[in-house]
Design a protein around this motif. Structure first.
Motif, PDB file in Angstrom:
ATOM      1  N   SER A 195     137.804  13.689 116.678  1.00 19.10           N
ATOM      2  CA  SER A 195     136.824  14.167 117.220  1.00 19.10           C
ATOM      3  C   SER A 195     135.508  14.694 116.295  1.00 19.10           C
ATOM      4  CB  SER A 195     137.089  15.428 118.249  1.00 19.10           C
ATOM      5  OG  SER A 195     137.917  14.946 119.277  1.00 19.10           O
ATOM      6  N   GLU A 196     135.997  15.054 115.268  1.00 18.28           N
ATOM      7  CA  GLU A 196     134.987  15.762 114.330  1.00 18.28           C
ATOM      8  C   GLU A 196     134.360  14.640 113.656  1.00 18.28           C
ATOM      9  OE1 GLU A 196     137.341  17.759 111.624  1.00 18.28           O
ATOM     10  OE2 GLU A 196     137.501  19.764 112.652  1.00 18.28           O
ATOM     11  N   LYS A 197     134.983  13.549 113.491  1.00 18.08           N
ATOM     12  CA  LYS A 197     134.431  12.307 112.843  1.00 18.08           C
ATOM     13  C   LYS A 197     133.367  11.736 113.879  1.00 18.08           C
ATOM     14  CE  LYS A 197     135.268   7.485 110.981  1.00 18.08           C
ATOM     15  NZ  LYS A 197     136.468   6.728 110.875  1.00 18.08           N
TER      16      LYS A 197
ATOM     17  N   GLU B 274     129.406  11.603 113.194  1.00 17.50           N
ATOM     18  CA  GLU B 274     128.544  10.267 113.372  1.00 17.50           C
ATOM     19  C   GLU B 274     127.541  10.506 114.262  1.00 17.50           C
ATOM     20  OE1 GLU B 274     131.440   7.553 114.292  1.00 17.50           O
ATOM     21  OE2 GLU B 274     132.283   7.026 112.335  1.00 17.50           O
ATOM     22  N   THR B 275     127.662  11.016 115.166  1.00 15.69           N
ATOM     23  CA  THR B 275     126.606  11.571 116.544  1.00 15.69           C
ATOM     24  C   THR B 275     125.458  12.163 115.922  1.00 15.69           C
ATOM     25  OG1 THR B 275     128.335  11.458 118.320  1.00 15.69           O
ATOM     26  CG2 THR B 275     126.003  12.198 118.790  1.00 15.69           C
ATOM     27  N   LYS B 276     125.823  13.180 114.975  1.00 15.13           N
ATOM     28  CA  LYS B 276     124.996  13.935 114.479  1.00 15.13           C
ATOM     29  C   LYS B 276     123.960  13.487 113.509  1.00 15.13           C
ATOM     30  CE  LYS B 276     124.520  18.524 111.676  1.00 15.13           C
ATOM     31  NZ  LYS B 276     123.812  17.742 110.658  1.00 15.13           N
TER      32      LYS B 276
ATOM     33  N   LEU C 181     123.393  10.145 113.398  1.00 14.61           N
ATOM     34  CA  LEU C 181     122.728   9.257 114.324  1.00 14.61           C
ATOM     35  C   LEU C 181     121.593   9.846 114.983  1.00 14.61           C
ATOM     36  CD1 LEU C 181     122.182   6.465 115.569  1.00 14.61           C
ATOM     37  CD2 LEU C 181     123.648   7.228 117.332  1.00 14.61           C
ATOM     38  N   LEU C 182     121.574  11.165 115.569  1.00 17.32           N
ATOM     39  CA  LEU C 182     120.645  11.905 116.032  1.00 17.32           C
ATOM     40  C   LEU C 182     119.606  12.171 115.000  1.00 17.32           C
ATOM     41  CD1 LEU C 182     122.647  14.030 118.592  1.00 17.32           C
ATOM     42  CD2 LEU C 182     121.020  12.163 119.181  1.00 17.32           C
ATOM     43  N   GLU C 183     120.310  12.835 113.896  1.00 19.00           N
ATOM     44  CA  GLU C 183     119.194  13.121 112.799  1.00 19.00           C
ATOM     45  C   GLU C 183     118.612  12.140 112.203  1.00 19.00           C
ATOM     46  OE1 GLU C 183     117.834  16.156 110.262  1.00 19.00           O
ATOM     47  OE2 GLU C 183     119.485  16.264 112.018  1.00 19.00           O
ATOM     48  N   SER C 184     119.071  10.639 111.980  1.00 19.70           N
ATOM     49  CA  SER C 184     118.318   9.643 111.900  1.00 19.70           C
ATOM     50  C   SER C 184     117.298   9.289 112.623  1.00 19.70           C
ATOM     51  CB  SER C 184     119.547   8.441 111.506  1.00 19.70           C
ATOM     52  OG  SER C 184     118.441   7.260 111.174  1.00 19.70           O
ATOM     53  N   LEU C 185     117.632   9.341 114.054  1.00 23.63           N
ATOM     54  CA  LEU C 185     116.471   9.186 115.100  1.00 23.63           C
ATOM     55  C   LEU C 185     115.280  10.173 114.843  1.00 23.63           C
ATOM     56  CD1 LEU C 185     118.973   8.312 117.876  1.00 23.63           C
ATOM     57  CD2 LEU C 185     117.397   6.584 116.741  1.00 23.63           C
ATOM     58  N   TYR C 186     116.029  11.275 114.766  1.00 26.01           N
ATOM     59  CA  TYR C 186     114.903  12.452 114.784  1.00 26.01           C
ATOM     60  C   TYR C 186     113.904  12.087 113.624  1.00 26.01           C
ATOM     61  CZ  TYR C 186     113.389  17.254 114.295  1.00 26.01           C
ATOM     62  OH  TYR C 186     112.466  18.441 113.997  1.00 26.01           O
ATOM     63  N   GLU C 187     114.575  11.905 112.550  1.00 22.71           N
ATOM     64  CA  GLU C 187     113.839  11.739 111.243  1.00 22.71           C
ATOM     65  C   GLU C 187     112.596  10.617 111.310  1.00 22.71           C
ATOM     66  OE1 GLU C 187     113.056  13.929 108.677  1.00 22.71           O
ATOM     67  OE2 GLU C 187     114.639  15.363 109.593  1.00 22.71           O
ATOM     68  N   SER C 188     113.184   9.426 111.948  1.00 22.40           N
ATOM     69  CA  SER C 188     112.618   8.016 111.896  1.00 22.40           C
ATOM     70  C   SER C 188     111.739   7.616 112.952  1.00 22.40           C
ATOM     71  CB  SER C 188     113.598   6.951 111.592  1.00 22.40           C
ATOM     72  OG  SER C 188     114.657   7.061 112.769  1.00 22.40           O
ATOM     73  N   SER C 189     111.645   8.849 114.069  1.00 28.81           N
ATOM     74  CA  SER C 189     110.940   8.424 115.271  1.00 28.81           C
ATOM     75  C   SER C 189     109.512   8.329 115.114  1.00 28.81           C
ATOM     76  CB  SER C 189     111.518   9.534 116.508  1.00 28.81           C
ATOM     77  OG  SER C 189     110.760   9.401 117.722  1.00 28.81           O
ATOM     78  N   VAL C 190     108.805   7.440 115.719  1.00 29.73           N
ATOM     79  CA  VAL C 190     107.533   7.600 115.811  1.00 29.73           C
ATOM     80  C   VAL C 190     106.935   8.333 116.474  1.00 29.73           C
ATOM     81  CG1 VAL C 190     107.384   4.791 115.048  1.00 29.73           C
ATOM     82  CG2 VAL C 190     107.452   5.624 117.423  1.00 29.73           C
ATOM     83  N   ASP C 191     107.580   9.021 117.453  1.00 26.93           N
ATOM     84  CA  ASP C 191     107.221  10.180 118.574  1.00 26.93           C
ATOM     85  C   ASP C 191     107.267  11.442 117.752  1.00 26.93           C
ATOM     86  OD1 ASP C 191     106.644   8.259 120.312  1.00 26.93           O
ATOM     87  OD2 ASP C 191     108.363   8.360 121.188  1.00 26.93           O
ATOM     88  N   GLY C 192     106.416  12.255 117.839  1.00 27.94           N
ATOM     89  CA  GLY C 192     106.355  13.621 117.336  1.00 27.94           C
ATOM     90  C   GLY C 192     107.396  14.592 118.402  1.00 27.94           C
TER      91      GLY C 192
END
Length: 476
Positions: free
Chosen positions: A128-130, A134-136, A138-149
């Motif tokens: 579960s921690e893993k 991984e989800t965190k 992924l979300l961080e990557s989407l958050y940082e690389s998103s073209v939307d503000g």
């Protein structure tokens, strides 16, 4: 007394062993014998999960039943516990099972005589921690690389965090906005975060809106804004997420295409108007040339020339009605009275063409909010079309009723009909099925009924007739 006490102790000992054997984890003990850590006890359900038995463990060293590198690594913790360190723990993994071992020294007179350990299976927790990590990521990557503000705010609307795209769209850095009101909300929402929370607490889980907001440099940009809540386990809103998309370029393109459509429509109208006027002008020029030659009596052509001039005037007048902006005056009107007036107006023309007009009106027909002059124009155009479509005579039936909250006026003729491949062009300027028509009349009908929030539906069968349905909304 002695024997029952011994029996009780033996029973308790067996009961304890049984409990340890059935435990989900694992319990083991070891001693330091001649510099070697020898296991003296081991039991529990976890033992079988990692592929071992009590017989393989008791009386043996770690390296006797584990890979040597793994055993050497764990002996470090064994040494720490034997040296008297309390609460030594480590994690291990065998056969895909992750476990946590806690070692505790047993002392007598200050010296460690044995070490007891308990192990628990933490495989699910680690999985579960893993997955959570991984989800965190992924979300961080989407958050940082998103073209939307993306902007995360507290319930007061103050900025907690923004992503790089937000900085690029609005021009402010995260350090400049931290703890300050977010610049993304329009004026009617920006000062009312509690109103936003109230809306999001209701059935409206998201707020979508298009707005114009200023950048740091003062330039106005069009943005599409989505606001959603971040909720705690008890469903309370603890923060807000705002996602802003810069749609300035899209707005520019929409404006460009809108202007292009207008120019295209103007071009089509101008071309059609020029084509319709050119024919009578050509006839007039020809007659004038003949008359100029002096070879014929001029009076013979006066009626024809006046007729052509009247046709030009009629086309120009219809065009001016389309082009001239005016404000319609809507008020409650009796549609049946307007309809009967139109029928009376055109009955003589219908009779000359051997056509009978029959009307059927529902009782207590309600008044309709409309422009009397415009609706009269629509009825005249449609009834005239019906008469002109019936050169061999027949019956035109007109009915009026209320249907699904709308006033329905239906015109049914027995004319030549309209073919299916012409349906999609009905209402276009200068498209007509009549020999001397311009198509502007039906176009105006569509425009007027559209302005009244109504509709026109046409059904036609060639050589059988056409049905025109006009619907106008009724108000309470």
């Amino acid at each position: 007394m002695g024997k029952p006490l011994i029996d009780l102790l033996e029973y308790s000992h067996e009961e304890l062993l049984g409990m340890l054997l059935e435990q989900q984890g694992m319990t083991f003990k070891f001693k330091n014998i001649e510099g070697q850590f020898i296991h003296t006890f081991c039991t529990g359900q976890l033992l079988s999960k990692i592929g071992l038995t009590s017989q393989e463990v008791i009386g043996r060293r770690l390296k006797d039943f584990l890979p040597e590198d793994f055993a050497v690594e764990k002996e470090v913790f064994y040494s720490q516990a034997w040296e008297g360190k309390d609460e030594v723990s480590y994690e291990g993994e065998l056969l895909g099972v992750t476990y946590l071992a806690s070692l505790r020294p047993i002392k007598r007179q200050g010296e460690v005589v044995e070490v007891i350990a308990s192990c628990v299976d933490i495989t699910e927790r680690r999985t579960s921690e893993k997955e959570l990590l991984e989800t965190k990521e992924l979300l961080e990557s989407l958050y940082e690389s998103s073209v939307d503000g993306i902007c995360i705010m507290d319930t007061e609307g103050n900025v907690i965090r923004i992503n790089p795209a937000f900085e690029k769209i609005y021009g402010w850095s995260e350090a400049e906005l931290l703890g300050k009101p977010a610049p993304m909300f329009p004026a009617h929402l920006g000062n009312r975060p509690e109103e936003i929370c109230r809306l999001l607490h209701s059935d409206k889980k998201l707020i979508h809106l298009e707005t114009v907001r200023p950048r740091k440099d003062g330039e106005n940009i069009h943005v599409f804004l989505t606001v959603s809540p971040i909720k705690a386990a008890n469903d309370d809103i603890i923060a807000l997420t705002g996602i802003a998309r810069d749609i300035s370029e899209r707005k520019k393109m929409e404006d460009f295409y809108r202007k292009a459509d207008k120019l295209n429509a103007v071009g089509q109208l101008a071309a059609g108007l020029a084509h319709e006027i050119r024919n009578p002008l050509t006839s007039l020029r020809g007659f004038l040339q003949i008359m100029q030659s002096g070879q014929v009596n001029k009076e013979e052509y006066f009626d024809i020339m006046l007729s052509e001039i009247d046709r030009i005037n009629s086309i120009v007048n219809e065009f001016l009605v389309i082009a001239k902006p005016y404000q319609s005056k809507f008020q409650k009107n009796d549609l049946i009275r307007i309809l009967q007036g139109v029928v009376t107006l055109l009955e003589a023309q219908a009779a000359l063409n051997n056509i009978k007009i029959m009307t059927e009106v529902e009782e207590c027909f309600p008044c309709v909010e409309c422009s009397e002059m415009e609706i009269k124009q629509v009825f005249v155009n449609i009834l005239k079309n019906a008469i002109e479509a019936m050169p061999s005579g027949g019956v035109i039936r007109i009915s009026a009723c209320v249907q699904e909250g709308n006033a329905l006026i239906r015109f049914i003729d027995q004319g030549v009909g309209i073919s299916e491949n012409q349906f999609h062009r009905l209402g276009e300027p200068f498209f007509t099925t009549k020999e001397k028509g311009t198509g502007l009349g039906l176009m105006m009908c569509y425009k007027i009924i559209g302005d009244h929030k109504g509709g026109i539906n046409i059904h036609s069968v060639v050589h059988e007739g056409t049905t025109f349905d006009i619907t106008l909304p009724l108000q309470e």
